[in-house]
Enzyme design. Structure first.
Site, PDB file in Angstrom:
ATOM      1  N   PRO A 102      71.704 -68.034  46.068  1.00 30.52           N
ATOM      2  CA  PRO A 102      72.645 -67.172  45.316  1.00 30.52           C
ATOM      3  C   PRO A 102      72.648 -67.252  43.979  1.00 30.52           C
ATOM      4  CG  PRO A 102      73.940 -69.062  46.500  1.00 30.52           C
ATOM      5  CD  PRO A 102      72.479 -69.164  46.947  1.00 30.52           C
ATOM      6  N   ASN A 103      72.653 -65.906  43.499  1.00 33.88           N
ATOM      7  CA  ASN A 103      72.840 -65.701  41.943  1.00 33.88           C
ATOM      8  C   ASN A 103      71.813 -65.902  41.209  1.00 33.88           C
ATOM      9  OD1 ASN A 103      75.861 -65.144  42.145  1.00 33.88           O
ATOM     10  ND2 ASN A 103      76.154 -67.451  42.502  1.00 33.88           N
ATOM     11  N   ARG A 130      72.685 -64.318  33.690  1.00 37.19           N
ATOM     12  CA  ARG A 130      73.800 -65.135  34.184  1.00 37.19           C
ATOM     13  C   ARG A 130      73.714 -66.650  33.179  1.00 37.19           C
ATOM     14  NH1 ARG A 130      72.832 -69.399  39.319  1.00 37.19           N
ATOM     15  NH2 ARG A 130      74.715 -70.096  39.190  1.00 37.19           N
ATOM     16  N   TYR A 141      70.791 -71.293  32.080  1.00 38.57           N
ATOM     17  CA  TYR A 141      69.630 -70.945  32.682  1.00 38.57           C
ATOM     18  C   TYR A 141      68.527 -70.258  32.121  1.00 38.57           C
ATOM     19  CZ  TYR A 141      72.986 -72.105  36.661  1.00 38.57           C
ATOM     20  OH  TYR A 141      73.767 -73.076  37.425  1.00 38.57           O
ATOM     21  N   ASN A 189      65.203 -73.803  45.751  1.00 39.11           N
ATOM     22  CA  ASN A 189      66.644 -74.097  44.874  1.00 39.11           C
ATOM     23  C   ASN A 189      67.771 -73.300  45.712  1.00 39.11           C
ATOM     24  OD1 ASN A 189      68.453 -74.003  42.990  1.00 39.11           O
ATOM     25  ND2 ASN A 189      67.279 -73.208  41.426  1.00 39.11           N
ATOM     26  N   ALA A 247      74.253 -72.634  44.555  1.00 37.95           N
ATOM     27  CA  ALA A 247      75.481 -73.453  44.829  1.00 37.95           C
ATOM     28  C   ALA A 247      75.516 -74.004  46.298  1.00 37.95           C
ATOM     29  CB  ALA A 247      76.535 -72.190  44.727  1.00 37.95           C
ATOM     30  N   HIS A 296      75.415 -77.893  47.048  1.00 41.16           N
ATOM     31  CA  HIS A 296      76.651 -78.609  47.218  1.00 41.16           C
ATOM     32  C   HIS A 296      77.594 -78.401  48.240  1.00 41.16           C
ATOM     33  CE1 HIS A 296      74.715 -79.052  43.083  1.00 41.16           C
ATOM     34  NE2 HIS A 296      75.192 -77.600  42.988  1.00 41.16           N
ATOM     35  N   ASP A 298      69.947 -78.855  57.655  1.00 38.17           N
ATOM     36  CA  ASP A 298      69.406 -78.872  59.142  1.00 38.17           C
ATOM     37  C   ASP A 298      68.236 -77.969  59.462  1.00 38.17           C
ATOM     38  OD1 ASP A 298      71.453 -80.666  59.720  1.00 38.17           O
ATOM     39  OD2 ASP A 298      72.737 -79.250  60.681  1.00 38.17           O
ATOM     40  N   GLU A 341      62.896 -79.673  46.716  1.00 36.57           N
ATOM     41  CA  GLU A 341      64.131 -79.222  46.057  1.00 36.57           C
ATOM     42  C   GLU A 341      63.982 -78.954  44.573  1.00 36.57           C
ATOM     43  OE1 GLU A 341      67.680 -81.858  46.252  1.00 36.57           O
ATOM     44  OE2 GLU A 341      69.263 -80.372  45.904  1.00 36.57           O
ATOM     45  N   HIS A 363      66.314 -77.561  40.804  1.00 38.42           N
ATOM     46  CA  HIS A 363      67.180 -77.060  39.968  1.00 38.42           C
ATOM     47  C   HIS A 363      66.831 -76.737  38.717  1.00 38.42           C
ATOM     48  CE1 HIS A 363      69.808 -77.663  43.331  1.00 38.42           C
ATOM     49  NE2 HIS A 363      69.209 -78.584  43.262  1.00 38.42           N
ATOM     50  N   ARG A 378      76.187 -82.124  34.896  1.00 37.26           N
ATOM     51  CA  ARG A 378      77.139 -80.970  34.822  1.00 37.26           C
ATOM     52  C   ARG A 378      78.434 -81.292  35.635  1.00 37.26           C
ATOM     53  NH1 ARG A 378      74.279 -75.639  36.401  1.00 37.26           N
ATOM     54  NH2 ARG A 378      76.314 -74.837  35.592  1.00 37.26           N
ATOM     55  N   ARG A 392      78.787 -80.807  41.149  1.00 40.61           N
ATOM     56  CA  ARG A 392      77.462 -80.358  41.328  1.00 40.61           C
ATOM     57  C   ARG A 392      76.571 -81.724  41.628  1.00 40.61           C
ATOM     58  NH1 ARG A 392      76.924 -75.035  39.757  1.00 40.61           N
ATOM     59  NH2 ARG A 392      78.674 -74.432  38.494  1.00 40.61           N
TER      60      ARG A 392
HETATM   61  C1  DQA Z   1      71.258 -74.494  40.193  1.00 39.07           C
HETATM   62  C2  DQA Z   1      72.297 -75.475  39.916  1.00 39.07           C
HETATM   63  C3  DQA Z   1      73.637 -75.104  40.995  1.00 39.07           C
HETATM   64  O1  DQA Z   1      74.433 -76.216  40.805  1.00 39.07           O
HETATM   65  C4  DQA Z   1      74.004 -73.891  40.709  1.00 39.07           C
HETATM   66  O2  DQA Z   1      75.144 -73.342  41.627  1.00 39.07           O
HETATM   67  C5  DQA Z   1      73.074 -72.757  40.586  1.00 39.07           C
HETATM   68  C6  DQA Z   1      71.918 -72.964  40.000  1.00 39.07           C
HETATM   69  C7  DQA Z   1      70.128 -74.772  39.385  1.00 39.07           C
HETATM   70  O3  DQA Z   1      69.154 -74.182  39.391  1.00 39.07           O
HETATM   71  O4  DQA Z   1      70.433 -75.518  38.182  1.00 39.07           O
HETATM   72  O5  DQA Z   1      73.263 -71.627  41.268  1.00 39.07           O
HETATM   73  O6  DQA Z   1      70.912 -74.766  41.438  1.00 39.07           O
END
Ligand code: DQA
Length: 146
Positions: free
Chosen positions: A9-10, A17, A22, A73, A76, A79, A86, A97, A99, A106, A110
């Protein structure tokens, strides 16, 4: 070798953003960069982004027997989600994974990743370039496991 690259998401808002965290590059820029890196390695990369936890779970399930591994990735959902790790465990595919930011430096909420446990490794804080490292880690694992 075929891998699925999942962004949560996002991350469709990259470039707009919180650019101080980022950066100013977009999701399209990111996918182009990963595709170029993968092409040089002879790896086929397919991209998926969703703002919905269930859609991410579906994408992981659909990867079963179609892909060799996953770069994810979870944003959010890192967390909060138990369903995503699963699903990774359910399909049994190696996953890395990633980020963009360094989640260990942070906000305290997180610092916990539920997804880490289901992954062979985590890359954080290397900005977009972290995805390339994640691809390399996944490829090395797949080459080693034959
Ligand atoms: C993220 C870190 C997460 O805490 C955050 O919610 C994101 C992006 C990162 O790529 O740094 O949306 O996964």
């Amino acid at each position: 070798m075929k891998i699925l690259v999942i962004n949560g998401p996002n991350l469709n808002m990259l470039g707009i953003r919180e650019p101080e965290i980022y950066g100013r590059r977009t999701l399209k820029d990111l996918e182009k960069m990963i595709a170029g890196h993968c092409a040089g390695l002879g790896v086929e990369a397919v991209f998926f982004q969703s703002n919905h936890e269930g859609a991410i779970v579906d994408a992981i399930q659909e990867a079963y027997e179609k892909y060799d591994g996953i770069v994810i990735n979870p944003a959010a959902y890192t967390h909060t989600s138990i369903a995503i790790p699963d699903a990774i465990k359910a399909v049994g595919l190696p996953a890395v994974e990633v980020h963009i930011s360094d989640i260990s430096k942070r906000e305290p909420y997180r610092r916990l990743s539920y997804v880490s446990e289901a992954c062979i490794g985590t890359v954080a804080g290397l900005h977009f370039e972290g995805y390339l490292k994640a691809v390399d880690m996944l490829r090395e694992r797949l080459l080693r496991s034959g």
